[in-house]
Scaffold this active site. Sequence first.
Site, short mmCIF file in Angstrom:
data_model
loop_
_atom_site.label_atom_id
_atom_site.label_comp_id
_atom_site.label_asym_id
_atom_site.label_seq_id
_atom_site.Cartn_x
_atom_site.Cartn_y
_atom_site.Cartn_z
CG ASP A 70 4.24 -37.94 9.13
OD1 ASP A 70 5.15 -38.67 8.71
OD2 ASP A 70 4.26 -36.70 9.07
CG ASP B 228 0.79 -39.56 14.94
OD1 ASP B 228 1.83 -39.99 14.41
OD2 ASP B 228 0.59 -38.36 15.17
CG ASP C 103 -3.84 -29.77 19.24
OD1 ASP C 103 -4.65 -30.57 18.74
OD2 ASP C 103 -2.69 -29.58 18.78
#
Length: 466
Positions: free
Chosen positions: A78, A80, A159
């Site tokens: 994926d 982003d 994070d």
Amino acid sequence: MITKFIKRILRRDPMVKHTQANNSGAPKRIPKKAHRIDPHLLSKNAVKVTHTLQQAGYEAFIVGGAVRDLALGIEPKDFDVATNATPDQVQRLFRKARLIGRRFQIVHVTFFGKGHPEIIEVSTFRALLDNAGDHVAESGRILRDNVWGSQDEDAARRDFTINAMYYDPSSETVLDYHGGMADMQKKTLRMIGDPAKRYREDPIRMLRAIRFAAKTGFTLDALTRAPIAKLSNLLQDVPSARLFDEILKLLMSGYSWAAIQGLRDAGLHHGLLPLLDHILDSGEDSKGANDFVKLALANTDQRIQSGKSVSAGFLFATLLWPDLLKNWKANIAKGMSNLPALNDAMDDTIATQSSGMTIQRRFESDMREIWSMQPRFEKRVGRYPYRLIESPRFRAGYDFMLLRCATGEQNPALGEWWTLFIATDPAGQDELMASAKNESGNSANPVKRRRRRKPKEATPAENVPD
């Protein structure tokens, strides 16, 4: 044509905002020769999204796990994109774009081509929420997260250091705000900021830490690991649907057994799946269950790493099977007949599971079908085998039965019989059924009981003496 479309958007929205980088949080700029990212591993659609946003006057970068994987030489699944354009501004630039999410609003840009459509997830740079008022709960968990900020703030909000790198395909430069590239070289997973505070903001980060460590083989930094056991109860406040999604990602990461061991080592497995409590806290008593689950997860990991599809319903059916088998045997011991005992065991197992992470109904129906098929594999005469093959979930039930054979729970001869039955022609199938009919001890199922025909009850008329 794309340029004309962008100009048309700019005329409708002349107030194009530019977020200036904070000098105090200036990133380290890593050139191509240092990061060695292979452009051939990039998604053409992700590059198209960044290019379109940049042409419109915005900043845009590929970000997060995709950059991490690219730097490791892995093709990301994926992509982003992070930008200083707001979600509304992003949506106006792309024809196939839609806003999703309330707590964390993002834009999904969809591209259609050969094979499956590709979705590029576009998010706006987030602001720090130290003084965010009603955006943060008393526990520290972020309730709403749609306050826009600068890129350095967005990096600080991410994070782990290895997920806080931004890649610009046009300049082939990586912007590294928190030493993520250095941590990758040291194979260290380190939380940005105070780990305890970051876990309180979003308890799911504890599960993500375990998943990333299992997937990359990196070691959790001591300060990053330290608060996890004490804060594990925060997962109880996470919405069930979000918790389910994260556990599913962990189990379907391609490194599920390592991830489950990581959950146990960090003290996070309690209450998520009852099965994990049983097999990870017990010793020799649970060896059979442990072997079954470990084999099932190993097969799942192998399929995922080979790029093959995996059924979540099948996966959860294997994880909960030892618990169901125990309940099934207990019901038989109480005097229940085989199939009602199995149906009750299904209800009990799923009800117990719902006290932790709730499995979605669409997967629950798959699990029930796979489980209910198991005693039917024992019936190898008449029309039963043909009817079973016609079941939509036959292949899943068959694979499940082979797992039982591989661990010794079921007689391996049963698996061999069905494997031959599937592969042979009708004449060969008739011979197989004839041989099965002549076999004594046809079933090796430990919970199967032979039904006894009840004596015919006398009618009132039959009780009247002559």
